[in-house]
Design a protein around this motif. Structure first.
Motif, mmCIF file in Angstrom:
data_model
loop_
_atom_site.group_PDB
_atom_site.id
_atom_site.type_symbol
_atom_site.label_atom_id
_atom_site.label_comp_id
_atom_site.label_asym_id
_atom_site.label_seq_id
_atom_site.Cartn_x
_atom_site.Cartn_y
_atom_site.Cartn_z
ATOM 1 N N SER A 105 0.552 8.947 2.577
ATOM 2 C CA SER A 105 0.811 7.512 2.615
ATOM 3 C C SER A 105 1.308 7.084 3.972
ATOM 4 O O SER A 105 2.053 7.799 4.640
ATOM 5 C CB SER A 105 1.839 7.141 1.541
ATOM 6 N N SER A 106 0.908 5.894 4.379
ATOM 7 C CA SER A 106 1.396 5.314 5.627
ATOM 8 C C SER A 106 2.413 4.240 5.357
ATOM 9 O O SER A 106 2.692 3.412 6.210
ATOM 10 C CB SER A 106 0.205 4.729 6.417
ATOM 11 N N THR A 107 2.971 4.200 4.146
ATOM 12 C CA THR A 107 3.898 3.140 3.771
ATOM 13 C C THR A 107 5.332 3.630 3.712
ATOM 14 O O THR A 107 6.172 2.999 3.104
ATOM 15 C CB THR A 107 3.504 2.566 2.395
ATOM 16 N N ASP A 108 5.644 4.791 4.345
ATOM 17 C CA ASP A 108 7.024 5.251 4.395
ATOM 18 C C ASP A 108 7.879 4.207 5.074
ATOM 19 O O ASP A 108 7.463 3.576 6.057
ATOM 20 C CB ASP A 108 7.119 6.577 5.173
ATOM 21 N N GLU A 109 9.093 4.048 4.577
ATOM 22 C CA GLU A 109 9.976 3.016 5.105
ATOM 23 C C GLU A 109 10.197 3.228 6.591
ATOM 24 O O GLU A 109 10.544 4.313 7.055
ATOM 25 C CB GLU A 109 11.309 3.053 4.367
ATOM 26 N N GLY A 110 9.966 2.198 7.383
ATOM 27 C CA GLY A 110 10.178 2.261 8.815
ATOM 28 C C GLY A 110 8.968 2.745 9.588
ATOM 29 O O GLY A 110 8.937 2.677 10.809
ATOM 30 N N ALA A 111 7.953 3.261 8.910
ATOM 31 C CA ALA A 111 6.772 3.771 9.608
ATOM 32 C C ALA A 111 5.862 2.619 10.000
ATOM 33 O O ALA A 111 5.579 1.747 9.187
ATOM 34 C CB ALA A 111 6.018 4.751 8.732
ATOM 35 N N PRO A 112 5.404 2.571 11.242
ATOM 36 C CA PRO A 112 4.528 1.473 11.665
ATOM 37 C C PRO A 112 3.165 1.583 11.018
ATOM 38 O O PRO A 112 2.652 2.685 10.785
ATOM 39 C CB PRO A 112 4.435 1.676 13.179
ATOM 40 N N LEU A 113 2.551 0.455 10.706
ATOM 41 C CA LEU A 113 1.211 0.422 10.137
ATOM 42 C C LEU A 113 0.186 0.621 11.248
ATOM 43 O O LEU A 113 0.451 0.352 12.421
ATOM 44 C CB LEU A 113 0.973 -0.912 9.436
ATOM 45 N N ASN A 114 -0.978 1.120 10.875
ATOM 46 C CA ASN A 114 -2.015 1.341 11.860
ATOM 47 C C ASN A 114 -2.417 0.010 12.496
ATOM 48 O O ASN A 114 -2.566 -0.995 11.797
ATOM 49 C CB ASN A 114 -3.237 1.990 11.206
ATOM 50 N N PRO A 115 -2.600 -0.044 13.808
ATOM 51 C CA PRO A 115 -2.978 -1.301 14.461
ATOM 52 C C PRO A 115 -4.334 -1.777 13.977
ATOM 53 O O PRO A 115 -5.246 -0.995 13.724
ATOM 54 C CB PRO A 115 -3.017 -0.915 15.946
ATOM 55 N N GLY A 116 -4.472 -3.097 13.864
ATOM 56 C CA GLY A 116 -5.734 -3.690 13.462
ATOM 57 C C GLY A 116 -5.971 -3.703 11.969
ATOM 58 O O GLY A 116 -7.000 -4.200 11.525
ATOM 59 N N LYS A 117 -5.065 -3.183 11.176
ATOM 60 C CA LYS A 117 -5.235 -3.149 9.735
ATOM 61 C C LYS A 117 -4.587 -4.373 9.088
ATOM 62 O O LYS A 117 -3.577 -4.892 9.557
ATOM 63 C CB LYS A 117 -4.622 -1.878 9.147
ATOM 64 N N ARG A 118 -5.185 -4.802 7.991
ATOM 65 C CA ARG A 118 -4.593 -5.885 7.212
ATOM 66 C C ARG A 118 -3.554 -5.316 6.261
ATOM 67 O O ARG A 118 -3.729 -4.233 5.722
ATOM 68 C CB ARG A 118 -5.689 -6.612 6.429
ATOM 69 N N THR A 119 -2.472 -6.056 6.056
ATOM 70 C CA THR A 119 -1.401 -5.577 5.176
ATOM 71 C C THR A 119 -1.349 -6.410 3.906
ATOM 72 O O THR A 119 -1.619 -7.608 3.905
ATOM 73 C CB THR A 119 -0.035 -5.652 5.886
ATOM 74 N N LEU A 120 -0.994 -5.744 2.830
ATOM 75 C CA LEU A 120 -0.963 -6.368 1.517
ATOM 76 C C LEU A 120 0.393 -6.114 0.884
ATOM 77 O O LEU A 120 0.893 -4.987 0.890
ATOM 78 C CB LEU A 120 -2.064 -5.761 0.644
ATOM 79 N N LEU A 121 1.010 -7.155 0.330
ATOM 80 C CA LEU A 121 2.264 -7.001 -0.392
ATOM 81 C C LEU A 121 1.983 -6.640 -1.848
ATOM 82 O O LEU A 121 1.174 -7.290 -2.509
ATOM 83 C CB LEU A 121 3.087 -8.294 -0.330
ATOM 84 N N VAL A 122 2.647 -5.606 -2.322
ATOM 85 C CA VAL A 122 2.465 -5.141 -3.699
ATOM 86 C C VAL A 122 3.831 -4.981 -4.337
ATOM 87 O O VAL A 122 4.740 -4.400 -3.737
ATOM 88 C CB VAL A 122 1.711 -3.789 -3.737
ATOM 89 N N GLU A 123 4.003 -5.504 -5.554
ATOM 90 C CA GLU A 123 5.276 -5.363 -6.259
ATOM 91 C C GLU A 123 5.171 -4.304 -7.345
ATOM 92 O O GLU A 123 4.086 -3.970 -7.809
ATOM 93 C CB GLU A 123 5.696 -6.698 -6.881
ATOM 94 N N SER A 124 6.321 -3.779 -7.725
ATOM 95 C CA SER A 124 6.354 -2.766 -8.772
ATOM 96 C C SER A 124 5.902 -3.360 -10.098
ATOM 97 O O SER A 124 6.086 -4.556 -10.365
ATOM 98 C CB SER A 124 7.763 -2.188 -8.911
ATOM 99 N N SER A 125 5.302 -2.525 -10.934
ATOM 100 C CA SER A 125 4.778 -2.991 -12.221
ATOM 101 C C SER A 125 5.914 -3.455 -13.128
ATOM 102 O O SER A 125 6.931 -2.766 -13.249
ATOM 103 C CB SER A 125 3.994 -1.873 -12.907
ATOM 104 N N PRO A 126 5.758 -4.609 -13.784
ATOM 105 C CA PRO A 126 6.810 -5.101 -14.690
ATOM 106 C C PRO A 126 6.864 -4.289 -15.972
ATOM 107 O O PRO A 126 5.877 -3.670 -16.372
ATOM 108 C CB PRO A 126 6.390 -6.544 -14.966
ATOM 109 N N GLU A 127 8.004 -4.311 -16.618
ATOM 110 C CA GLU A 127 8.176 -3.613 -17.884
ATOM 111 C C GLU A 127 7.482 -4.391 -19.000
ATOM 112 O O GLU A 127 7.492 -5.621 -19.025
ATOM 113 C CB GLU A 127 9.667 -3.467 -18.186
ATOM 114 N N LYS A 128 6.867 -3.662 -19.939
ATOM 115 C CA LYS A 128 6.141 -4.292 -21.045
ATOM 116 C C LYS A 128 7.063 -5.237 -21.823
ATOM 117 O O LYS A 128 8.180 -4.880 -22.194
ATOM 118 C CB LYS A 128 5.606 -3.210 -21.983
ATOM 119 N N GLY A 129 6.605 -6.464 -22.021
ATOM 120 C CA GLY A 129 7.353 -7.445 -22.785
ATOM 121 C C GLY A 129 8.352 -8.246 -21.974
ATOM 122 O O GLY A 129 8.966 -9.175 -22.496
ATOM 123 N N LYS A 130 8.513 -7.919 -20.697
ATOM 124 C CA LYS A 130 9.490 -8.593 -19.850
ATOM 125 C C LYS A 130 8.820 -9.689 -19.024
ATOM 126 O O LYS A 130 7.671 -9.568 -18.596
ATOM 127 C CB LYS A 130 10.188 -7.601 -18.927
#
Length: 269
Positions: A105-130
């Motif tokens: 993974s290239s998403t380690d905290e503090g690790a720079p993203l590869n230049p020229g790449k698009r970034t996407l925000l992703v949230e953790s999956s919600p709990e069922k019924g919440k």
């Protein structure tokens, strides 16, 4: 000569007439009782369930706000399909699945993203019924201030809010995010979505921000037409509810495409 007066003798009611009267009376009372039961059921379904759902909305909105704060949000490198995943890259498939390349993974905290790449925000999956999101439709009065969205589309989930279909992407991610809701009971959040027309705006708040969609199409399908929930290219929101009102014979489907939000540029650039 005295005239004798004859008094007519009353004939007793026949047994058959008495039985018929009792039958008519019994049928009448039975009809009244059945009518009251039906009326009570209708009142319970249309008003009582709606009252309870509206009371639950306050708690669910608080729950959603808490999720906005506590959900884990990560930034990943996004390569739109059908690009090939290379070592170290993270991609999001059309169904919202995040895939990591063999190189790690290239998403380690503090690790720079590869230049020229698009970034996407992703949230953790919600709990069922919440509750994890809030949907707003400015052109629909009951949804103008927002309605909480919970994870899951089972009856117990839809009693309280609109429900996000598991295994479809969360709102704001690539693919086809599907949200279902009642049209006549339990608050009937989707009661008027049949009035939507192309160009109408739908907003969904999640932990990563506000996602704005525009309605592209409104259609009627049979319940067996599951293709409406399948992945789509780009980022889409699909609303589903029963049709016609007070019936589950068909399904009303609203397709809306993402036009603004935290991930719009990454997906459509």
């Amino acid at each position: 000569m005295d005239e004798s007066t004859t008094t007519p003798v009353e004939q007793p009611a026949s047994r058959s007439t008495g039985v018929l009267t009792r039958i008519v009376r019994a049928v009448g009372w039975t009809s009244i009782v059945v009518g009251l039961l039906i009326l009570g059921f209708v009142v319970q379904q249309l008003f009582v369930t709606t009252w309870f759902s509206q009371q639950h909305q306050t708690a669910l909105n608080v729950e959603a706000e808490e999720h906005f704060v506590t959900a884990e949000v990560t930034e990943v490198e996004y390569v739109a399909p059908p690009s090939t995943t290379v070592p170290g890259e993270v991609t999001v498939d059309p169904d919202g699945t995040v895939t990591t390349g063999a190189g790690g993974s290239s998403t380690d905290e503090g690790a720079p993203l590869n230049p020229g790449k698009r970034t996407l925000l992703v949230e953790s999956s919600p709990e069922k019924g919440k509750a994890f999101a809030v949907i707003r439709i400015p052109t629909i009065e009951r949804l103008e201030e927002g309605w909480a969205v919970v994870e899951g589309v089972e009856l117990r989930n839809l009693k309280n809010g609109a429900g996000h279909m598991p295994h479809t992407p969360l709102p704001g991610l690539p693919g086809n995010s599907v949200i279902s809701g009642h049209r006549t009971t339990y608050g009937a959040p989707f009661h008027e979505i049949g009035d939507l027309v192309p160009g109408d705006v739908i907003e969904v708040d999640t932990a990563i921000g506000t996602h704005t969609y525009e309605v592209r199409e409104v259609i009627i399908v049979h319940p067996t037409e599951l293709w409406v929930t399948e992945p789509r290219e780009g980022a889409w929101l699909t609303l589903t509810t029963c049709h016609p009102k007070f019936s589950a014979r068909q399904r009303l489907i609203v397709f809306a495409e993402l036009v603004d939000g935290p991930n719009w540029e990454a997906i459509y650039a």
